[in-house]
Design a protein around this motif. Sequence first.
Motif, PDB file in Angstrom:
ATOM      1  N   ASP A 148       0.684  71.285 -40.785  1.00 36.61           N
ATOM      2  CA  ASP A 148      -0.501  71.000 -41.295  1.00 36.61           C
ATOM      3  C   ASP A 148      -1.419  71.229 -40.161  1.00 36.61           C
ATOM      4  N   TYR A 149      -2.617  72.159 -40.470  1.00 36.98           N
ATOM      5  CA  TYR A 149      -3.699  72.266 -39.415  1.00 36.98           C
ATOM      6  C   TYR A 149      -5.034  71.592 -40.008  1.00 36.98           C
ATOM      7  N   PHE A 150      -5.723  70.841 -39.221  1.00 33.45           N
ATOM      8  CA  PHE A 150      -7.088  70.324 -39.954  1.00 33.45           C
ATOM      9  C   PHE A 150      -8.057  71.141 -39.165  1.00 33.45           C
ATOM     10  N   ARG A 192      -9.535  70.076 -49.566  1.00 35.29           N
ATOM     11  CA  ARG A 192     -10.677  69.489 -48.758  1.00 35.29           C
ATOM     12  C   ARG A 192     -10.427  67.902 -48.584  1.00 35.29           C
ATOM     13  N   THR A 193     -11.025  67.311 -47.583  1.00 34.63           N
ATOM     14  CA  THR A 193     -11.497  66.056 -47.433  1.00 34.63           C
ATOM     15  C   THR A 193     -12.868  66.135 -47.013  1.00 34.63           C
ATOM     16  N   LYS A 232     -12.054  70.978 -39.084  1.00 36.43           N
ATOM     17  CA  LYS A 232     -13.302  69.941 -39.053  1.00 36.43           C
ATOM     18  C   LYS A 232     -14.507  70.493 -39.334  1.00 36.43           C
ATOM     19  N   GLN A 252     -11.413  70.632 -44.043  1.00 38.04           N
ATOM     20  CA  GLN A 252     -10.327  71.477 -44.857  1.00 38.04           C
ATOM     21  C   GLN A 252      -9.041  71.308 -44.416  1.00 38.04           C
ATOM     22  N   ILE A 253      -7.992  71.579 -45.060  1.00 41.01           N
ATOM     23  CA  ILE A 253      -6.570  71.467 -44.387  1.00 41.01           C
ATOM     24  C   ILE A 253      -5.825  72.798 -44.746  1.00 41.01           C
ATOM     25  N   LYS A 306      -2.504  73.776 -45.176  1.00 37.72           N
ATOM     26  CA  LYS A 306      -1.580  72.998 -45.208  1.00 37.72           C
ATOM     27  C   LYS A 306      -0.038  73.839 -45.234  1.00 37.72           C
ATOM     28  N   LEU A 328      -8.583  76.144 -49.652  1.00 37.80           N
ATOM     29  CA  LEU A 328      -7.795  75.224 -48.953  1.00 37.80           C
ATOM     30  C   LEU A 328      -8.058  73.760 -49.499  1.00 37.80           C
TER      31      LEU A 328
END
Length: 313
Positions: free
Chosen positions: A95-97, A42-43, A99, A47-48, A50, A40
Amino acid sequence: MRIGNRLFPYPTLNNEPSLSEYEATSEFRLCFDDDEDGQLPRTKDGQILKNAFFHLTDSGLISLYEQGLVECGLIIESSASTYRVMKKLTRDPKDYFLKYKDLKGTVSVSAYLYATEEINEYSNPSFQEAYKPYKFNIEKYDILAIDDGFRFQVNIDPTLDNKVASIFTIVPRFTNDKQMSYTYTQNNITIELPQDYYARYDNIKGKADFNNMMFAMIAIPALSGALADMKTYISQGETLDDLTDNYRWLRSVCTSFNRVNGRNLTDDDMEDIDPMVLAQSVLNDATCNGIEEISEHLLRGVDREEEEDEDDE
Protein backbone atom coordinates in the motif's frame (compact mmCIF):
# COMPACT_ATOMS: atom_id res chain seq x y z
CA MET A 1 5.92 12.21 -15.14
CA ARG A 2 4.47 10.87 -18.36
CA ILE A 3 6.61 9.47 -21.16
CA GLY A 4 3.89 9.59 -23.80
CA ASN A 5 5.23 8.93 -27.29
CA ARG A 6 8.79 10.03 -26.49
CA LEU A 7 11.40 8.15 -28.51
CA PHE A 8 14.44 6.39 -27.03
CA PRO A 9 17.65 5.24 -28.79
CA TYR A 10 16.78 1.65 -27.82
CA PRO A 11 13.57 -0.42 -27.72
CA THR A 12 11.22 0.06 -24.76
CA LEU A 13 8.40 -2.10 -23.45
CA ASN A 14 5.29 0.07 -23.13
CA ASN A 15 1.95 -0.74 -21.53
CA GLU A 16 0.41 1.09 -24.48
CA PRO A 17 0.70 -1.52 -27.29
CA SER A 18 0.92 1.08 -30.08
CA LEU A 19 4.04 2.56 -28.43
CA SER A 20 5.75 -0.68 -27.44
CA GLU A 21 8.75 -1.99 -29.35
CA TYR A 22 8.48 -5.46 -27.86
CA GLU A 23 6.36 -8.34 -29.06
CA ALA A 24 2.78 -8.47 -27.80
CA THR A 25 3.52 -11.40 -25.48
CA SER A 26 5.67 -9.11 -23.30
CA GLU A 27 3.75 -7.07 -20.75
CA PHE A 28 4.61 -4.47 -18.14
CA ARG A 29 2.02 -2.62 -16.10
CA LEU A 30 1.28 -0.97 -12.77
CA CYS A 31 -1.34 -2.97 -10.84
CA PHE A 32 -3.40 -2.02 -7.76
CA ASP A 33 -6.83 -2.51 -6.20
CA ASP A 34 -9.59 0.09 -6.52
CA ASP A 35 -12.92 0.36 -4.69
CA GLU A 36 -16.37 -0.70 -5.89
CA ASP A 37 -16.71 2.60 -7.79
CA GLY A 38 -13.45 2.07 -9.65
CA GLN A 39 -11.72 4.79 -7.58
CA LEU A 40 -8.77 4.82 -5.20
CA PRO A 41 -9.88 4.14 -1.60
CA ARG A 42 -10.05 7.40 0.39
CA THR A 43 -9.50 8.57 3.93
CA LYS A 44 -9.97 12.10 5.24
CA ASP A 45 -6.22 12.74 4.75
CA GLY A 46 -5.63 11.19 1.36
CA GLN A 47 -6.06 8.30 -1.02
CA ILE A 48 -4.56 4.82 -0.97
CA LEU A 49 -2.84 3.03 -3.82
CA LYS A 50 -3.74 -0.35 -2.40
CA ASN A 51 -1.82 -3.58 -3.07
CA ALA A 52 0.30 -1.90 -5.73
CA PHE A 53 2.90 -3.92 -7.62
CA PHE A 54 4.30 -4.21 -11.13
CA HIS A 55 3.35 -7.01 -13.49
CA LEU A 56 6.09 -8.16 -15.87
CA THR A 57 6.04 -11.12 -18.25
CA ASP A 58 9.14 -10.51 -20.38
CA SER A 59 11.76 -13.11 -19.48
CA GLY A 60 14.70 -10.91 -20.52
CA LEU A 61 13.66 -8.01 -18.32
CA ILE A 62 12.73 -10.37 -15.49
CA SER A 63 16.28 -11.75 -15.63
CA LEU A 64 17.72 -8.22 -15.40
CA TYR A 65 15.42 -7.47 -12.44
CA GLU A 66 16.43 -10.63 -10.61
CA GLN A 67 20.09 -9.75 -11.14
CA GLY A 68 19.47 -6.29 -9.64
CA LEU A 69 20.34 -4.57 -12.91
CA VAL A 70 16.93 -2.92 -13.15
CA GLU A 71 14.41 -1.68 -10.59
CA CYS A 72 10.90 -0.30 -10.81
CA GLY A 73 10.06 3.24 -9.72
CA LEU A 74 6.56 4.40 -8.78
CA ILE A 75 6.31 8.10 -9.66
CA ILE A 76 3.75 10.31 -7.92
CA GLU A 77 3.68 13.84 -9.24
CA SER A 78 1.57 16.95 -8.72
CA SER A 79 2.91 19.87 -10.71
CA ALA A 80 0.51 22.38 -9.12
CA SER A 81 2.05 21.71 -5.69
CA THR A 82 5.57 21.10 -7.07
CA TYR A 83 5.44 17.66 -5.46
CA ARG A 84 7.26 14.76 -7.10
CA VAL A 85 8.44 11.59 -5.44
CA MET A 86 9.67 8.21 -6.61
CA LYS A 87 9.01 5.16 -4.48
CA LYS A 88 10.39 1.69 -5.06
CA LEU A 89 7.79 -0.64 -6.55
CA THR A 90 8.27 -4.42 -6.46
CA ARG A 91 6.38 -7.50 -7.61
CA ASP A 92 4.99 -7.91 -4.08
CA PRO A 93 1.77 -5.96 -3.33
CA LYS A 94 2.18 -2.97 -1.02
CA ASP A 95 0.00 0.00 0.00
CA TYR A 96 1.12 3.55 -0.80
CA PHE A 97 -0.59 6.51 0.90
CA LEU A 98 -1.08 9.66 -1.18
CA LYS A 99 -1.54 12.59 1.23
CA TYR A 100 -3.84 15.42 0.21
CA LYS A 101 -1.52 17.93 1.87
CA ASP A 102 1.14 17.09 -0.75
CA LEU A 103 -1.16 17.22 -3.76
CA LYS A 104 -3.10 19.80 -5.74
CA GLY A 105 -4.94 19.71 -9.03
CA THR A 106 -3.96 16.97 -11.47
CA VAL A 107 -1.96 14.12 -9.93
CA SER A 108 -0.23 11.55 -12.12
CA VAL A 109 0.80 8.09 -10.94
CA SER A 110 3.07 6.05 -13.20
CA ALA A 111 5.63 3.23 -13.10
CA TYR A 112 8.89 2.73 -14.98
CA LEU A 113 11.50 0.00 -15.09
CA TYR A 114 14.95 1.61 -15.16
CA ALA A 115 18.57 0.48 -15.21
CA THR A 116 20.47 0.65 -11.93
CA GLU A 117 23.82 0.49 -13.73
CA GLU A 118 25.22 0.34 -17.24
CA ILE A 119 24.16 -2.65 -19.33
CA ASN A 120 26.37 -3.18 -22.36
CA GLU A 121 25.26 -4.85 -25.55
CA TYR A 122 21.71 -5.42 -24.36
CA SER A 123 19.49 -7.50 -26.62
CA ASN A 124 16.19 -9.27 -26.07
CA PRO A 125 14.52 -12.05 -28.06
CA SER A 126 11.20 -10.27 -27.47
CA PHE A 127 12.26 -7.17 -29.41
CA GLN A 128 10.09 -6.50 -32.42
CA GLU A 129 11.56 -7.89 -35.60
CA ALA A 130 13.22 -4.63 -36.70
CA TYR A 131 15.33 -4.52 -33.51
CA LYS A 132 16.27 -8.19 -33.13
CA PRO A 133 19.62 -7.95 -35.00
CA TYR A 134 20.91 -5.14 -32.80
CA LYS A 135 22.52 -4.75 -29.39
CA PHE A 136 22.21 -1.58 -27.32
CA ASN A 137 24.29 0.07 -24.61
CA ILE A 138 22.02 1.05 -21.75
CA GLU A 139 23.15 3.77 -19.37
CA LYS A 140 22.36 3.97 -15.68
CA TYR A 141 18.81 5.29 -15.07
CA ASP A 142 17.72 4.65 -18.66
CA ILE A 143 14.05 3.65 -18.79
CA LEU A 144 13.40 0.17 -20.20
CA ALA A 145 9.68 -0.37 -19.50
CA ILE A 146 6.87 2.16 -19.27
CA ASP A 147 3.39 2.41 -17.80
CA ASP A 148 2.19 6.01 -17.86
CA GLY A 149 -0.43 4.94 -15.34
CA PHE A 150 -3.32 7.23 -14.61
CA ARG A 151 -4.32 10.68 -13.45
CA PHE A 152 -6.78 11.94 -10.88
CA GLN A 153 -7.83 15.29 -9.47
CA VAL A 154 -7.25 16.58 -5.96
CA ASN A 155 -9.22 19.69 -5.08
CA ILE A 156 -7.92 21.07 -1.81
CA ASP A 157 -10.79 23.54 -1.58
CA PRO A 158 -13.03 22.05 1.14
CA THR A 159 -16.03 23.78 -0.42
CA LEU A 160 -15.64 21.34 -3.30
CA ASP A 161 -13.90 18.38 -1.69
CA ASN A 162 -16.05 17.98 1.42
CA LYS A 163 -19.77 17.39 1.04
CA VAL A 164 -20.58 19.04 4.35
CA ALA A 165 -19.26 22.33 2.96
CA SER A 166 -22.19 22.50 0.54
CA ILE A 167 -24.40 23.53 3.46
CA PHE A 168 -22.88 27.05 3.38
CA THR A 169 -23.99 30.02 1.33
CA ILE A 170 -21.69 33.04 1.47
CA VAL A 171 -23.29 36.35 0.49
CA PRO A 172 -22.42 40.08 0.70
CA ARG A 173 -24.04 42.32 3.28
CA PHE A 174 -24.37 45.97 2.35
CA THR A 175 -22.88 47.56 5.42
CA ASN A 176 -19.72 49.42 6.34
CA ASP A 177 -18.86 47.44 9.47
CA LYS A 178 -16.25 44.70 9.71
CA GLN A 179 -18.24 41.90 11.31
CA MET A 180 -19.15 38.59 9.75
CA SER A 181 -22.58 37.24 10.69
CA TYR A 182 -24.47 34.03 10.05
CA THR A 183 -27.97 32.60 10.20
CA TYR A 184 -29.20 29.06 9.68
CA THR A 185 -32.44 27.74 8.31
CA GLN A 186 -33.80 24.28 7.75
CA ASN A 187 -31.64 23.76 4.69
CA ASN A 188 -28.35 25.63 5.10
CA ILE A 189 -26.15 28.09 6.92
CA THR A 190 -25.88 31.55 5.37
CA ILE A 191 -22.73 33.55 6.07
CA GLU A 192 -22.81 37.30 5.45
CA LEU A 193 -19.66 39.34 4.83
CA PRO A 194 -19.58 43.15 4.56
CA GLN A 195 -19.65 43.99 0.87
CA ASP A 196 -16.04 45.24 0.65
CA TYR A 197 -14.75 42.12 2.39
CA TYR A 198 -16.99 39.84 0.38
CA ALA A 199 -15.37 41.26 -2.76
CA ARG A 200 -11.92 40.47 -1.33
CA TYR A 201 -13.05 36.99 -0.33
CA ASP A 202 -14.41 36.44 -3.84
CA ASN A 203 -11.04 37.38 -5.35
CA ILE A 204 -9.02 35.20 -2.99
CA LYS A 205 -11.18 32.06 -2.83
CA GLY A 206 -9.87 30.81 -6.17
CA LYS A 207 -6.25 30.92 -4.99
CA ALA A 208 -5.30 27.35 -4.18
CA ASP A 209 -2.73 28.31 -1.55
CA PHE A 210 -5.35 30.03 0.60
CA ASN A 211 -8.48 27.88 0.21
CA ASN A 212 -8.32 26.09 3.56
CA MET A 213 -7.40 29.24 5.48
CA MET A 214 -10.19 31.27 3.91
CA PHE A 215 -12.67 28.50 4.56
CA ALA A 216 -11.49 28.07 8.14
CA MET A 217 -11.86 31.79 8.87
CA ILE A 218 -15.41 31.88 7.54
CA ALA A 219 -17.09 28.48 7.84
CA ILE A 220 -15.74 27.04 11.09
CA PRO A 221 -16.93 29.89 13.36
CA ALA A 222 -20.37 29.84 11.73
CA LEU A 223 -20.75 26.07 11.97
CA SER A 224 -19.49 25.95 15.56
CA GLY A 225 -22.06 28.59 16.51
CA ALA A 226 -24.89 26.63 14.88
CA LEU A 227 -23.68 23.41 16.52
CA ALA A 228 -23.63 25.16 19.90
CA ASP A 229 -27.36 25.83 19.43
CA MET A 230 -27.91 22.15 18.55
CA LYS A 231 -26.05 21.19 21.71
CA THR A 232 -28.35 23.42 23.74
CA TYR A 233 -31.45 21.86 22.16
CA ILE A 234 -30.23 18.38 23.06
CA SER A 235 -29.53 19.44 26.66
CA GLN A 236 -33.15 20.62 26.75
CA GLY A 237 -34.46 17.18 25.80
CA GLU A 238 -34.49 17.06 22.01
CA THR A 239 -32.74 14.24 20.19
CA LEU A 240 -30.29 14.25 17.30
CA ASP A 241 -32.89 12.41 15.20
CA ASP A 242 -35.39 15.21 15.88
CA LEU A 243 -32.83 17.86 14.96
CA THR A 244 -31.74 16.21 11.72
CA ASP A 245 -35.40 16.04 10.71
CA ASN A 246 -35.67 19.78 11.31
CA TYR A 247 -32.25 20.84 9.97
CA ARG A 248 -31.11 19.15 6.80
CA TRP A 249 -27.64 20.72 7.02
CA LEU A 250 -27.11 18.80 10.27
CA ARG A 251 -27.51 15.54 8.33
CA SER A 252 -24.43 16.47 6.29
CA VAL A 253 -22.53 17.11 9.51
CA CYS A 254 -23.53 13.65 10.77
CA THR A 255 -22.48 12.05 7.49
CA SER A 256 -19.08 13.74 7.60
CA PHE A 257 -18.59 12.73 11.25
CA ASN A 258 -19.28 9.12 10.28
CA ARG A 259 -16.79 9.32 7.39
CA VAL A 260 -14.06 10.76 9.62
CA ASN A 261 -14.63 8.61 12.71
CA GLY A 262 -16.12 5.42 11.32
CA ARG A 263 -19.19 5.63 13.53
CA ASN A 264 -22.41 7.59 13.87
CA LEU A 265 -22.66 10.86 15.77
CA THR A 266 -24.75 10.39 18.92
CA ASP A 267 -26.68 12.58 21.35
CA ASP A 268 -23.90 12.03 23.91
CA ASP A 269 -21.31 13.21 21.38
CA MET A 270 -23.29 16.38 20.78
CA GLU A 271 -23.31 17.07 24.50
CA ASP A 272 -19.69 16.11 25.16
CA ILE A 273 -17.76 17.43 22.14
CA ASP A 274 -16.88 21.12 22.01
CA PRO A 275 -18.77 22.58 19.01
CA MET A 276 -15.58 24.22 17.75
CA VAL A 277 -13.74 20.88 17.79
CA LEU A 278 -16.65 19.14 16.05
CA ALA A 279 -16.80 21.85 13.39
CA GLN A 280 -13.09 21.47 12.61
CA SER A 281 -13.37 17.69 12.46
CA VAL A 282 -16.19 17.61 9.93
CA LEU A 283 -14.63 20.41 7.86
CA ASN A 284 -11.42 18.55 7.08
CA ASP A 285 -9.38 20.20 9.86
CA ALA A 286 -9.37 23.33 7.71
CA THR A 287 -7.79 25.56 10.38
CA CYS A 288 -4.53 23.63 10.77
CA ASN A 289 -4.46 22.67 7.10
CA GLY A 290 -4.89 26.35 6.29
CA ILE A 291 -1.99 27.36 8.52
CA GLU A 292 0.13 24.71 6.82
CA GLU A 293 -0.83 26.03 3.38
CA ILE A 294 0.04 29.62 4.28
CA SER A 295 3.34 28.49 5.81
CA GLU A 296 4.30 26.51 2.73
CA HIS A 297 3.31 29.42 0.48
CA LEU A 298 5.49 31.83 2.45
CA LEU A 299 8.41 29.38 2.51
CA ARG A 300 8.19 28.97 -1.26
CA GLY A 301 8.33 32.74 -1.53
CA VAL A 302 11.44 32.86 0.69
CA ASP A 303 13.07 30.12 -1.38
CA ARG A 304 12.40 32.04 -4.60
CA GLU A 305 13.85 35.23 -3.12
CA GLU A 306 16.99 33.34 -2.03
CA GLU A 307 17.36 31.84 -5.51
CA GLU A 308 17.01 35.30 -7.07
CA ASP A 309 19.60 36.71 -4.66
CA GLU A 310 22.00 33.89 -5.60
CA ASP A 311 21.43 34.61 -9.29
CA ASP A 312 22.26 38.28 -8.76
CA GLU A 313 25.59 37.48 -7.09
